[in-house]
Motif scaffolding. Structure first.
Motif, PDB file in Angstrom:
ATOM      1  N   PHE A 280       1.644  -6.873  -3.602  1.00  0.00           N
ATOM      2  CA  PHE A 280       1.147  -5.497  -3.481  1.00  0.00           C
ATOM      3  C   PHE A 280      -0.220  -5.391  -4.156  1.00  0.00           C
ATOM      4  O   PHE A 280      -0.380  -5.782  -5.312  1.00  0.00           O
ATOM      5  N   TYR A 281      -1.169  -4.834  -3.423  1.00  0.00           N
ATOM      6  CA  TYR A 281      -2.526  -4.698  -3.952  1.00  0.00           C
ATOM      7  C   TYR A 281      -2.615  -3.582  -4.993  1.00  0.00           C
ATOM      8  O   TYR A 281      -3.300  -3.710  -6.000  1.00  0.00           O
ATOM      9  N   ASN A 282      -1.914  -2.487  -4.750  1.00  0.00           N
ATOM     10  CA  ASN A 282      -1.923  -1.342  -5.669  1.00  0.00           C
ATOM     11  C   ASN A 282      -1.012  -1.650  -6.866  1.00  0.00           C
ATOM     12  O   ASN A 282       0.185  -1.876  -6.688  1.00  0.00           O
ATOM     13  N   PRO A 283      -1.550  -1.679  -8.097  1.00  0.00           N
ATOM     14  CA  PRO A 283      -0.709  -1.979  -9.272  1.00  0.00           C
ATOM     15  C   PRO A 283       0.486  -1.031  -9.409  1.00  0.00           C
ATOM     16  O   PRO A 283       1.566  -1.449  -9.859  1.00  0.00           O
ATOM     17  N   ALA A 284       0.307   0.228  -9.028  1.00  0.00           N
ATOM     18  CA  ALA A 284       1.426   1.178  -9.089  1.00  0.00           C
ATOM     19  C   ALA A 284       2.547   0.750  -8.153  1.00  0.00           C
ATOM     20  O   ALA A 284       3.740   0.875  -8.482  1.00  0.00           O
TER      21      ALA A 284
ATOM     22  N   PHE B 158       7.959  -1.541  -7.070  1.00  0.00           N
ATOM     23  CA  PHE B 158       8.756  -2.623  -6.478  1.00  0.00           C
ATOM     24  C   PHE B 158       9.649  -3.282  -7.536  1.00  0.00           C
ATOM     25  O   PHE B 158      10.840  -3.516  -7.312  1.00  0.00           O
ATOM     26  N   GLU B 159       9.065  -3.571  -8.691  1.00  0.00           N
ATOM     27  CA  GLU B 159       9.832  -4.194  -9.773  1.00  0.00           C
ATOM     28  C   GLU B 159      10.933  -3.263 -10.272  1.00  0.00           C
ATOM     29  O   GLU B 159      12.046  -3.719 -10.592  1.00  0.00           O
TER      30      GLU B 159
ATOM     31  N   LEU C 230       8.050   0.269   0.266  1.00  0.00           N
ATOM     32  CA  LEU C 230       8.691   0.899  -0.895  1.00  0.00           C
ATOM     33  C   LEU C 230       9.578   2.072  -0.467  1.00  0.00           C
ATOM     34  O   LEU C 230      10.692   2.245  -0.980  1.00  0.00           O
ATOM     35  N   GLY C 231       9.094   2.882   0.475  1.00  0.00           N
ATOM     36  CA  GLY C 231       9.901   3.999   0.951  1.00  0.00           C
ATOM     37  C   GLY C 231      11.182   3.530   1.609  1.00  0.00           C
ATOM     38  O   GLY C 231      12.250   4.127   1.414  1.00  0.00           O
ATOM     39  N   SER C 232      11.092   2.436   2.387  1.00  0.00           N
ATOM     40  CA  SER C 232      12.289   1.879   3.026  1.00  0.00           C
ATOM     41  C   SER C 232      13.287   1.392   1.981  1.00  0.00           C
ATOM     42  O   SER C 232      14.501   1.593   2.118  1.00  0.00           O
TER      43      SER C 232
END
Length: 449
Positions: A47-51, A56-57, A25-27
């Motif tokens: 992605f495992y983390n819902p946040a 990403f979306e 996400l940072g990239s």
């Protein structure tokens, strides 16, 4: 909780890598080129983390919003705020922390692969857990549970991102031009019979049904076709046989390949001359590891699909399947009230779906009803079901022009006609004469004068 309990608890957590997720996400927040590379590898659900899924979306939404998108923590934060999701992900500060945590955007593909691999491991666990729960409930057929689980595992193993699939006209155009220039579809298979090749191509996703009366040569055609693909064209082939066992199939294959009398092979009464012919073909047969003869008892569609997945898993994905023969198969889940016509219709449709699922031609051998005896057959002569005509892309009807007394005598003795009764991608109605060499378990090309 003491220190000794912690490892067991960690082992039971679903596989994930929070650091790799943050790096992806940072990239993406730092580089638009990183977005292109990341979305080709992972989807939001990876992605495992819902946040992280939400972020990403949001990044991909901002990226696709205009021709000159500006993707950074500020624009993505604004998009998340408008959607009411900013607080759910930890606020704008979290977006800035994602950027600060990235070592280098040049490794985004590796970060994305880690995220994808962890998601695949979770899929394995979820699939196995669902299958175990269904098995413990003992309310379904074991074969159905196993087939569903294998389908999910195979899908996870071969699945690709939707963005990797070439669907547009622009993507397809170059390949189509190459096919036109080559003069043929490179994915299509030929047959051993030259005149039939002028009319019919065996293409991925097609159901080809071959009909004949009892003893009418359909098994010979199926075996000859499969051996041509496997041995002559070196493409993996599967024959799923309910009519003959492995020993009889091997005898027929050897008769055709070595030109040795089938009766002597079956009775194991070979002459010295026969042995010389058999030994001459030995190397070819020993190296035919891509030719699978499955004579498992009670073959079903699920078992054939499982065999196809087994072949793919061993590096030999089948190029063709021959099922011998359709009316001997038992459908799963047809219900106790289903009549035989409904069951055969389910099998026919199942074979068609199999062809589409594995992107190969499936050749189904089928038997005529007794009304076809003594005349040229029609597509309405298939035993038990008219659905075969609907589902098939190609229908070949086999007919032996016997004498009036039913013997193989007269001007066309030793011949057999293959009638192209249906052909969605070519001409219908053509009759291809072949030579019926039953003693060699072989259908040979007709030699015109």
């Amino acid at each position: 909780m003491n220190d000794f309990d912690q490892p067991d608890d960690l082992e039971r957590r679903p596989p994930s890598d929070a650091e790799a997720e943050r790096a992806v996400l940072g990239s993406m927040l730092l580089s638009q080129h990183a977005i292109d590379r990341a979305v080709a590898i992972v989807e939001p659900a990876a992605f495992y983390n819902p946040a992280h899924q939400t972020i990403f979306e949001a990044i991909t939404a901002v990226y696709s919003r205009s021709r000159t998108p500006k993707v950074d923590p500020i624009t993505v934060g604004e998009a998340l705020g408008q959607a009411g999701d900013l607080n759910k992900i930890g606020g704008k500060d979290y977006l800035h922390r994602l950027v600060a945590a990235v070592p280098t955007t040049s490794h985004v593909e590796r970060y994305a692969e880690i995220v994808r691999d962890k998601a695949l491991l979770r899929t394995v666990i979820e699939t196995a857990t669902r299958a175990a729960a269904r098995a413990y409930a003992q309310q379904e057929e074991a074969g159905d549970i196993l087939d569903d689980a294998m389908a999910e595992f195979q899908g996870a193993a071969t699945g690709t991102s939707p963005l990797e699939v070439k669907l547009s006209v622009g993507d397809r155009w170059g390949t189509f031009l190459d096919e036109l220039q080559a003069g043929k579809d490179p994915r299509a298979l030929d047959t051993p019979w030259h005149e039939l090749n002028d009319v019919v191509e065996l293409k991925p996703g097609q159901l080809i049904t071959v009909g004949a009366a009892t003893g009418g040569g359909k098994s010979l055609l199926g075996m000859n076709l499969a051996s041509h693909v496997a041995i002559r064209r070196n493409r993996p082939a599967l024959v799923a046989s309910l009519e003959m066992g492995g020993s009889e199939l091997m005898a027929r294959l050897t008769a055709a390949e070595a030109s040795v009398d089938l009766d002597r092979l079956i009775r194991r009464k070979l002459t010295d001359h026969d042995w010389a012919k058999v030994i001459k073909t030995s190397d070819r047969m020993q190296n035919a590891s891509n030719f699978i003869l499955d004579d498992s008892p009670n073959l079903t569609l699920s078992k054939i699909r499982a065999r196809l997945r087994w072949m793919a898993g061993h590096g030999n994905p089948a190029a063709i399947v021959v099922a011998d023969y359709l009316q001997l198969m038992t459908p799963e889940g047809s219900g106790s009230n289903a009549n035989r016509a409904q069951e055969v219709a389910l099998l026919s449709r199942g074979l068609k779906l199999m062809a589409m699922e594995f992107e190969i031609p499936v050749v189904a051998l089928a038997q005529f009803n007794r009304g076809s005896v003594g005349r040229q057959p029609l597509v309405t002569d298939f035993k038990d079901s008219s659905a075969i005509e609907q589902d098939s892309n190609v229908i070949l009807l086999m007919h032996r022009p016997l004498a009036e007394d039913g013997t193989d005598t007269g001007p066309r003795a030793g011949e057999i006609d293959v009638i192209v009764a249906k052909n969605r991608n070519g001409a219908n109605g053509r009759i291809i004469p072949l030579i019926f060499q039953g003693h060699y378990a072989r259908l040979a090309n007709y030699q015109h004068n």
